[in-house]
Design a protein around this motif. Structure first.
Motif, PDB file in Angstrom:
ATOM      1  N   LEU A  60       0.869  -1.172   0.000  1.00 26.36           N
ATOM      2  CA  LEU A  60       0.000   0.000   0.000  1.00 26.36           C
ATOM      3  C   LEU A  60       0.904   1.220   0.000  1.00 26.36           C
ATOM      4  N   GLU A  61       0.692   2.108  -0.949  1.00 32.29           N
ATOM      5  CA  GLU A  61       1.582   3.258  -1.054  1.00 32.29           C
ATOM      6  C   GLU A  61       0.848   4.464  -1.614  1.00 32.29           C
ATOM      7  N   THR A  62       1.476   5.617  -1.374  1.00 29.19           N
ATOM      8  CA  THR A  62       1.056   6.855  -2.028  1.00 29.19           C
ATOM      9  C   THR A  62       2.214   7.351  -2.872  1.00 29.19           C
ATOM     10  N   ASP A  63       1.902   7.977  -3.983  1.00 22.98           N
ATOM     11  CA  ASP A  63       2.979   8.500  -4.824  1.00 22.98           C
ATOM     12  C   ASP A  63       3.379   9.891  -4.333  1.00 22.98           C
ATOM     13  N   LYS A  64       4.292  10.532  -5.050  1.00 21.95           N
ATOM     14  CA  LYS A  64       4.813  11.820  -4.611  1.00 21.95           C
ATOM     15  C   LYS A  64       3.755  12.911  -4.599  1.00 21.95           C
ATOM     16  N   ASN A  65       2.640  12.667  -5.308  1.00 23.04           N
ATOM     17  CA  ASN A  65       1.540  13.635  -5.315  1.00 23.04           C
ATOM     18  C   ASN A  65       0.460  13.299  -4.297  1.00 23.04           C
TER      19      ASN A  65
ATOM     20  N   GLY B 256       5.135   7.951  -0.499  1.00 22.66           N
ATOM     21  CA  GLY B 256       5.938   8.488  -1.596  1.00 22.66           C
ATOM     22  C   GLY B 256       6.387   9.910  -1.387  1.00 22.66           C
ATOM     23  N   LYS B 257       5.709  10.637  -0.495  1.00 19.77           N
ATOM     24  CA  LYS B 257       6.109  12.023  -0.219  1.00 19.77           C
ATOM     25  C   LYS B 257       7.314  12.088   0.710  1.00 19.77           C
TER      26      LYS B 257
ATOM     27  N   ALA C 186      -3.185   7.451  -3.691  1.00 17.21           N
ATOM     28  CA  ALA C 186      -3.056   6.148  -3.065  1.00 17.21           C
ATOM     29  C   ALA C 186      -3.332   5.030  -4.057  1.00 17.21           C
ATOM     30  N   ASN C 187      -2.544   3.970  -3.963  1.00 14.23           N
ATOM     31  CA  ASN C 187      -2.730   2.862  -4.907  1.00 14.23           C
ATOM     32  C   ASN C 187      -3.908   1.967  -4.529  1.00 14.23           C
ATOM     33  N   TRP C 188      -4.516   2.205  -3.362  1.00 15.10           N
ATOM     34  CA  TRP C 188      -5.700   1.423  -3.007  1.00 15.10           C
ATOM     35  C   TRP C 188      -6.994   2.032  -3.566  1.00 15.10           C
ATOM     36  N   GLN C 189      -6.874   3.099  -4.337  1.00 16.83           N
ATOM     37  CA  GLN C 189      -8.034   3.628  -5.069  1.00 16.83           C
ATOM     38  C   GLN C 189      -8.226   2.748  -6.307  1.00 16.83           C
ATOM     39  N   LEU C 190      -8.935   1.653  -6.101  1.00 14.55           N
ATOM     40  CA  LEU C 190      -9.007   0.598  -7.113  1.00 14.55           C
ATOM     41  C   LEU C 190     -10.136   0.762  -8.117  1.00 14.55           C
ATOM     42  N   PHE C 191     -11.098   1.640  -7.863  1.00 15.14           N
ATOM     43  CA  PHE C 191     -12.327   1.598  -8.641  1.00 15.14           C
ATOM     44  C   PHE C 191     -12.549   2.850  -9.488  1.00 15.14           C
TER      45      PHE C 191
END
Length: 649
Positions: free
Chosen positions: A115-120, A170-171, A123-128
């Protein structure tokens, strides 16, 4: 009847044959492709099977997939959001017939989940995203989404065995990982309560957890949802009940934390606390917390550590530069259990009093104050009392202000040693050498315990005032002492100077100068004798420090029988004192209140030597000069009287 049994037997054989043949007749790849297609349509991510795919139909329809990979978001740190050695999917027969996507049970073995967030901040759990109704106006990359009302996922029970679970920010680049998962996840619907039970391992410590989250759809859409969480372990127990909003960016609720040993937690983190048996044991924290973005607030805080209790509130800014604001009441603060044995007072064994005192050596070890640049702070701390070794303070309040490596410790309210006071210490650690300034005004102070606790000087007794304004710079204790500059003043009443009975020494000196050697039973050159003291009704003076050397020229000691004035130097860098007192025995017992300023017989007294072996002796050279002057005066008076008698007699 035989015919009927034959028919039933044939039917059973056909059923068995069908069950055996079904896995070969049912197109496994077609089912998987349908599942994979459905996953990609609902999540926008690909589901890939690199290993074998097997299907069994009895006692239930079961699809086993080996070496499974689920794709990450495009801006993720790696290709897969999740992978697993094996995924066993239990599918209701009816869901295949009516076309509705439902699962009875998921069994996952050895997963590797990220589970991660990118630099912006996305979130990668926003699947839909693919099925979501996007809002018309978007203000950022991590916008909330809206699930269609007719969309749902019913997973039933998800069982996870083994593997790892990683969270990556990621930040900030912060990464946390748990392993040895043993979890049961109940998800009857996206719009019903999600419950997670089981155990995990974090840093080789096992934690039991129970989490309840109402309507996961709210979490996916980024709207506010309720959460209940409990975590139990050998080290700590934690409960949290509150709400989470904005996809984890806004969390608030009631937090409770407790444990049996701070020592064990520190050891778990690789820190060995060499503490006493009664220190750093049971602890607890209770309070209302609110994390909004980079702001963390803790209100109605009640924390305990052993016998200590702390109340207050705090606010932390967790941005690029940590900032702390707090208002804390420490209650009665007893620090003795937490002081090292080398500092805390302990019963000393009987020692040989003939052993010479050790010289004082200033520590030249470099002090590192770079930690002052790691955060900014404004903290107000109160306590109803404080104990630290022999130091016993009454009600006090002080403020710690820290900004860009400049610290200010302000004593706003001080009650101790029978007196009151206020003052401040400023430390500028922006560059080396560090700069320190301090100014204090203390009134009504009992001198002996204060000077003993603060400077190890126990030779002055009495009540009065003490004030100083001092500056120094350096990076070690030795450098600070060498660079000490400023002024110190004092005024005490009704006390004593311990170590010598100056009045008795003067009397002996006077008898010796008269030639009465037999009247002097002891030598006049003496060291410090704690059993002796010089009483006074008033003692005043001041010191001016220049590069660690304090000069005094206005010492005044007044007692009923003697007057003392003095001047000299206290050399702190070299730990040497060189001081000259001029003493006089008062002719009247009226003492301080008398109008008679005559001091009768005078004699200088020399105090000289290193701090650990100060010598006190009469200055006979000057004493004889003074005695000779007095004799000449008496002779002149006698001659004048004779002449006057001749003139008028």
């Amino acid at each position: 009847m035989k015919t009927l049994f034959k028919i039933i037997g044939v039917i059973l054989l056909l059923c068995i044959a069908l069950i055996v043949a079904a896995p070969f007749l049912i197109p496994t790849d077609a089912i998987f492709n349908k599942v994979s297609e459905q996953v990609e349509q609902t999540t926008g991510r690909t589901l890939t099977i690199k290993g074998d795919k097997t299907l069994s139909v009895f006692p239930a329809l079961k699809l086993e997939l080996n070496d499974v990979h689920f794709a990450n978001m495009k801006s993720g740190s790696r290709a897969d959001m999740a992978s697993m050695q094996q995924l066993a999917v239990h599918i209701p027969w009816l869901s295949l017939l009516d076309g509705e996507f439902k699962l009875d049970k998921f069994v996952i073995n050895e997963p590797d989940i990220l589970l991660e967030t990118d630099k912006n901040g996305k979130a990668n759990w926003q699947l839909f995203d693919a099925v979501a109704e996007q809002p018309k106006e978007q203000t950022g990359s991590a916008e909330a989404i809206k699930l269609p009302e007719n969309f749902d996922i019913e997973l039933g029970e998800v069982a996870i065995y083994g593997g790892t679970f990683t969270y990556f920010d990621g930040k900030t680049g912060v990464k946390q990982q748990i392993s040895d998962l043993e979890l049961a996840i109940l998800l009857p619907s996206l719009r019903k309560t999600l419950e997670v039970k089981g155990a995990i391992t974090y840093m080789q410590e096992r934690f039991e957890l129970d989490v309840k989250l109402d309507t996961p759809a709210k979490a996916i859409e980024g709207t506010t949802f309720n959460i209940q969480q409990s975590l139990d372990s050998r080290l700590v127990d934690l409960t949290f009940e509150g709400t989470i909003a904005k996809q984890g960016q806004d969390i608030k609720g009631q937090l409770a934390l407790s444990g049996d040993s701070v020592k064990n937690i520190a050891k778990w983190q690789g820190v060995e606390l060499n503490a006493k048996d009664n220190a750093f044991n049971a602890f607890s924290v209770n309070g209302k917390m609110h994390l909004a973005g980079e702001q963390f607030k803790l209100e109605e805080l009640i924390a305990t550590l052993d016998a200590l209790q702390i109340k207050g509130k705090s606010e932390l800014n967790l941005g690029k530069r940590l900032a702390v604001m707090a208002n804390i009441d420490l209650g009665m603060l007893d620090l003795n259990p937490y002081l090292p044995e080398a500092v805390a007072k302990k019963e000393q064994p009987t020692t040989d009093e003939t052993k010479p005192a050790e010289p004082i050596v200033w520590d030249d070890t470099k002090i590192d104050l770079s930690a002052l640049n790691t955060l900014d702070a404004n903290v107000v701390i109160r306590s109803s009392g404080l104990k630290a070794n022999d130091i016993k303070l009454g009600a006090n309040q002080f403020t710690v202000a820290l900004k860009n490596s400049v610290a200010k410790l302000s004593l706003d309210n001080f009650a101790a040693y029978e007196g009151t006071g206020k003052g401040a210490i400023n430390i500028n650690a922006q560059q080396i050498p560090y700069k320190i300034t301090t100014n204090f005004d203390l009134a009504g102070i009992d001198a002996q315990p204060l000077l003993t606790d603060a400077a190890g000087f126990d030779k002055l007794m009495g009540n009065g005032s003490l004030n100083w304004n001092l500056t120094t710079n350096g990076q070690s204790q030795k450098e600070f002492v060498n660079a000490l500059n400023g002024e110190l003043g004092f005024e005490f009443a009704n006390g004593a100077v311990q170590g010598a009975n100056i009045a008795e020494m003067i009397r002996k000196g006077k008898e010796l100068l008269k030639g009465n050697v037999g009247a002097v039973s002891e030598g006049l050159d003496t060291g410090f004798d704690k059993s002796q003291q010089t009483d006074f009704s008033a003692l005043t003076g001041s010191f001016k420090f220049t590069n660690g050397v304090g000069h005094n020229n206005d010492l005044s000691l007044i007692s009923p029988l003697i007057r003392i004035s003095g001047e000299g130097d206290v050399d702190l860098p070299n730990t040497i004192i060189n001081y000259r007192l001029v003493t006089g025995i008062v002719g009247s017992i009226e003492g301080q209140g008398t109008t008679d300023d005559s001091t009768g017989f005078k004699i200088p007294l020399r105090i000289k030597g290193p701090f650990h072996d100060v010598g006190i002796k009469l200055d006979f050279g000057n004493a004889l000069k003074e005695e000779a002057k007095e004799k000449l005066k008496e002779k002149a008076k006698d001659k004048l009287k004779d002449k006057l008698k001749g003139l008028f007699g």
